[in-house]
Design a protein around this motif. Structure first.
Motif, PDB file in Angstrom:
ATOM      1  N   LEU A 181     -59.678  33.123  71.386  1.00 17.04           N
ATOM      2  CA  LEU A 181     -59.513  31.877  70.633  1.00 17.04           C
ATOM      3  C   LEU A 181     -58.032  31.519  70.527  1.00 17.04           C
ATOM      4  N   ARG A 182     -57.733  30.266  70.771  1.00 17.82           N
ATOM      5  CA  ARG A 182     -56.358  29.776  70.695  1.00 17.82           C
ATOM      6  C   ARG A 182     -56.316  28.509  69.861  1.00 17.82           C
ATOM      7  N   ALA A 183     -55.271  28.376  69.053  1.00 20.41           N
ATOM      8  CA  ALA A 183     -55.026  27.097  68.388  1.00 20.41           C
ATOM      9  C   ALA A 183     -54.801  26.038  69.466  1.00 20.41           C
ATOM     10  N   VAL A 184     -54.992  24.790  69.114  1.00 24.70           N
ATOM     11  CA  VAL A 184     -54.896  23.735  70.124  1.00 24.70           C
ATOM     12  C   VAL A 184     -53.502  23.633  70.734  1.00 24.70           C
ATOM     13  N   ASP A 185     -52.485  24.162  70.037  1.00 25.91           N
ATOM     14  CA  ASP A 185     -51.132  24.168  70.618  1.00 25.91           C
ATOM     15  C   ASP A 185     -50.895  25.409  71.482  1.00 25.91           C
ATOM     16  N   GLY A 186     -51.935  26.227  71.670  1.00 22.92           N
ATOM     17  CA  GLY A 186     -51.835  27.387  72.543  1.00 22.92           C
ATOM     18  C   GLY A 186     -51.473  28.680  71.854  1.00 22.92           C
ATOM     19  N   ALA A 239     -51.544  31.888  53.128  1.00 23.18           N
ATOM     20  CA  ALA A 239     -52.758  31.224  52.668  1.00 23.18           C
ATOM     21  C   ALA A 239     -53.186  30.217  53.728  1.00 23.18           C
ATOM     22  N   PRO A 240     -53.788  30.688  54.821  1.00 24.33           N
ATOM     23  CA  PRO A 240     -54.095  29.784  55.931  1.00 24.33           C
ATOM     24  C   PRO A 240     -55.135  28.739  55.554  1.00 24.33           C
ATOM     25  N   ALA A 241     -54.947  27.546  56.055  1.00 25.83           N
ATOM     26  CA  ALA A 241     -55.954  26.485  55.929  1.00 25.83           C
ATOM     27  C   ALA A 241     -56.696  26.407  57.257  1.00 25.83           C
ATOM     28  N   GLY A 242     -57.673  25.533  57.339  1.00 28.43           N
ATOM     29  CA  GLY A 242     -58.428  25.407  58.573  1.00 28.43           C
ATOM     30  C   GLY A 242     -57.579  24.857  59.706  1.00 28.43           C
ATOM     31  N   ILE A 243     -57.929  25.228  60.910  1.00 29.35           N
ATOM     32  CA  ILE A 243     -57.248  24.734  62.106  1.00 29.35           C
ATOM     33  C   ILE A 243     -58.293  24.397  63.171  1.00 29.35           C
ATOM     34  N   THR A 270     -62.503  22.893  68.497  1.00 29.60           N
ATOM     35  CA  THR A 270     -63.520  23.190  67.478  1.00 29.60           C
ATOM     36  C   THR A 270     -62.831  23.608  66.190  1.00 29.60           C
ATOM     37  N   PRO A 271     -63.275  23.107  65.032  1.00 34.14           N
ATOM     38  CA  PRO A 271     -62.648  23.534  63.776  1.00 34.14           C
ATOM     39  C   PRO A 271     -62.956  24.990  63.438  1.00 34.14           C
ATOM     40  N   LEU A 272     -61.997  25.636  62.806  1.00 31.82           N
ATOM     41  CA  LEU A 272     -62.167  26.996  62.290  1.00 31.82           C
ATOM     42  C   LEU A 272     -61.690  26.988  60.849  1.00 31.82           C
ATOM     43  N   GLY A 273     -62.510  27.522  59.963  1.00 33.24           N
ATOM     44  CA  GLY A 273     -62.155  27.561  58.552  1.00 33.24           C
ATOM     45  C   GLY A 273     -62.535  28.878  57.920  1.00 33.24           C
ATOM     46  N   LEU A 274     -62.278  28.975  56.642  1.00 31.82           N
ATOM     47  CA  LEU A 274     -62.606  30.168  55.865  1.00 31.82           C
ATOM     48  C   LEU A 274     -63.862  29.897  55.047  1.00 31.82           C
TER      49      LEU A 274
END
Length: 201
Positions: A151-156, A167-171, A181-185
């Motif tokens: 899995l990679r964030a859209v920026d790679g 405190a990560p938010a969704g990406i 695709t969204p990923l959340g907690l």
């Protein structure tokens, strides 16, 4: 669903459903609870761990006749009788494979392809869940590290960079070169409501 199962349902439409006899482990293994106490004893005793079902023919039969009702309760349609399943992880247990071009793909514990994923979720214990039109899936622990790596964030950036934030938010993420695709907690308390299934029907 098997033709003989459909025929049995039509012939005997009012056979009572049963609970407590079958479970699906978080690693995708079907387990039989021979005393019917997969949900625990009536007086509040512990759940039975159950016995692994190892017969390839029985496993294939369960896999072909495994489905959900409109309430998000998963079951095995055993002829005319519906056997509700205790889910120790999620309705689908997912493994990571690669296709002929080396691209990552998800497959369920029944051997079917899974996807496209419409949402990813991480719980506080670090378990990774997916949502698709097939229903909710849990990435098996043996494939978790490889799936996180794929899995990679859209920026790679790798997903580990996001997880290390205080405190990560969704990406938005991609699996291999797939769709964004969204990923959340998701909290343990909200898991079943958010992903739309019932672990103890």
């Amino acid at each position: 669903m098997d033709d003989q199962v459909l025929a049995a349902m039509a012939r005997w439409p009012n056979v009572p459903a049963v609970h407590g006899w079958l479970s699906l482990s978080a690693r995708g293994q079907w387990r039989l609870h021979p005393h019917g106490r997969g949900w625990g004893a009536p007086e509040g005793g512990p759940e039975e761990p159950g016995e692994a079902i190892t017969s390839p023919q029985i496993i294939a039969f369960i896999n072909r006749n495994y489905l959900a009702d409109d309430a998000g309760r998963w079951c095995f349609q055993n002829g005319p009788q519906r056997v509700y399943v205790r889910l120790d992880g999620a309705p689908w247990i997912l493994g990571l494979e690669t296709d002929a071009q080396g691209r990552p793909l998800l497959r369920t514990h029944t051997g079917a392809g899974y996807g496209p994923v419409t949402h990813w979720w991480l719980d506080p214990e670090g378990r990774l869940y997916a949502q698709s039109d097939r229903g909710a899936g849990l990435v098996a622990d043996r494939d978790l590290a490889r799936t996180i790596d794929a899995l990679r964030a859209v920026d790679g950036r790798p997903l580990d960079d996001w997880l290390e934030r205080p405190a990560p938010a969704g990406i938005a993420v991609r699996l291999g070169g797939g769709a964004e695709t969204p990923l959340g907690l998701v909290s343990a308390d909200a898991l079943e409501t958010t992903l739309g299934f019932i672990r103890r029907p």
